[in-house]
Design a protein around this motif. Sequence first.
Motif, PDB file in Angstrom:
ATOM      1  N   ASP A 113       0.799  -1.224   0.000  1.00  0.00           N
ATOM      2  CA  ASP A 113       0.000   0.000   0.000  1.00  0.00           C
ATOM      3  C   ASP A 113       0.837   1.282   0.000  1.00  0.00           C
ATOM      4  OD1 ASP A 113      -2.403  -1.465   0.106  1.00  0.00           O
ATOM      5  OD2 ASP A 113      -2.180  -1.725   2.263  1.00  0.00           O
ATOM      6  N   ARG A 116      -0.570   4.333  -1.933  1.00  0.00           N
ATOM      7  CA  ARG A 116      -1.707   5.032  -1.341  1.00  0.00           C
ATOM      8  C   ARG A 116      -1.323   5.755  -0.051  1.00  0.00           C
ATOM      9  NH1 ARG A 116      -5.989   1.097   0.925  1.00  0.00           N
ATOM     10  NH2 ARG A 116      -4.478   1.078   2.619  1.00  0.00           N
ATOM     11  N   ASP A 184      -8.618  -1.041   2.886  1.00  0.00           N
ATOM     12  CA  ASP A 184      -8.855  -0.674   1.483  1.00  0.00           C
ATOM     13  C   ASP A 184     -10.227  -0.034   1.322  1.00  0.00           C
ATOM     14  OD1 ASP A 184      -6.412  -1.630   0.716  1.00  0.00           O
ATOM     15  OD2 ASP A 184      -7.159  -3.509  -0.124  1.00  0.00           O
ATOM     16  N   TRP A 185     -11.250  -0.684   1.885  1.00  0.00           N
ATOM     17  CA  TRP A 185     -12.614  -0.172   1.748  1.00  0.00           C
ATOM     18  C   TRP A 185     -12.768   1.159   2.473  1.00  0.00           C
ATOM     19  CZ3 TRP A 185     -16.862   1.553   4.239  1.00  0.00           C
ATOM     20  CH2 TRP A 185     -18.079   1.578   3.527  1.00  0.00           C
ATOM     21  N   ARG A 187     -10.491   3.405   3.337  1.00  0.00           N
ATOM     22  CA  ARG A 187      -9.740   4.504   2.727  1.00  0.00           C
ATOM     23  C   ARG A 187     -10.351   4.918   1.391  1.00  0.00           C
ATOM     24  NH1 ARG A 187      -4.652   4.991   5.032  1.00  0.00           N
ATOM     25  NH2 ARG A 187      -4.529   6.955   3.902  1.00  0.00           N
ATOM     26  N   ALA A 188     -11.014   3.981   0.706  1.00  0.00           N
ATOM     27  CA  ALA A 188     -11.675   4.292  -0.563  1.00  0.00           C
ATOM     28  C   ALA A 188     -13.037   4.935  -0.347  1.00  0.00           C
ATOM     29  CB  ALA A 188     -11.825   3.027  -1.412  1.00  0.00           C
ATOM     30  N   HIS A 189     -13.561   4.883   0.870  1.00  0.00           N
ATOM     31  CA  HIS A 189     -14.882   5.449   1.185  1.00  0.00           C
ATOM     32  C   HIS A 189     -14.761   6.351   2.405  1.00  0.00           C
ATOM     33  CE1 HIS A 189     -15.718   1.735  -1.086  1.00  0.00           C
ATOM     34  NE2 HIS A 189     -16.815   2.338  -1.514  1.00  0.00           N
TER      35      HIS A 189
END
Length: 324
Positions: A113, A116, A184-185, A187-189
Amino acid sequence: MWTGLMFALGAGLMWGLVFVAPLLMADYPPALLVAGRYLAFGLIALPLALADRRSLKGLAGSDWLEACKLSAIGNFLYYLCLAGAIQRAGAALPTVIIGTLPVVIAISSNLRDHRRDGRLPWLQLSPALALIAAGIACVNHAELQRLTAQLDAGTEALRAYGEGAVLAVLAVACWTWYPIRNADWLRAHQERSPRVWATAQGLVTLPMALLCFALLMGLPATDWGLLPAGFELPLGPRPAAYLALMAAIGLFSSWIGTLCWNEASQRLPTSLVGQLIVFETLAALAYAFALAGRWPSGWTAGGIALLIAGVILALRIKPQASTA
């Protein structure tokens, strides 16, 4: 940063409880502990879902599928392996193996990661990881000596220890995958509430737990080794203690622990928050010593100091932006 640290500490305090539950309910099989814990988690999530129904309606089908994956692997499979490892090998060996999670997660997420979250420089990260690893080794020094003596003596517990070791390694694999995918979820939302995401994971555990109970009740679980011979379903020989403990860890370890971890994961780089799972190990040790009614040994106290020093050192490292 410090808010995320406090949430990670809260998650560790809550999750440490799951290490003592299999010891308190040693006469209950791991499958029933898993089903009871996550049935309680799902029931607790129902009224919370009513309060957050508008936000939950905003989740897409892919989000619910991701919640199912996270719950199946990070909740059910992980705790099934952990409880089985503790009941087969005692607390020492699983603690040694599970205690490597801060190092495993930090290395995995720093490799995966860095685009990101930024990369934690390996030269700066290595001393913190070394301190954490040394602390884990010190904490378990006495237990490892006892374990080695038992294995060298060729006791009948050899097979149980081997099974416990395999289950503990599987638990590490599950919980290396879970925080990385969960982060992941989140940080993406960034617009989504970590509380709502914790509730969503709780909701999807409810049908899974009911299915688990149905399988235990309907299949020849005793013949398959899932239940001991003569075990009384559905609540076992100590129904009041079982219900009380499952409700407690369902609330504190599952929902509140997941909520705190989600809050931390949304605020901190995954490579850093992975190291903070060391709080779970520290909490589990504190609860175990309290349950045993004794103080930690010199090796254990020194190991705890090294663990804390490693976390403090890691918190001082600033991620560097990736050149990619």
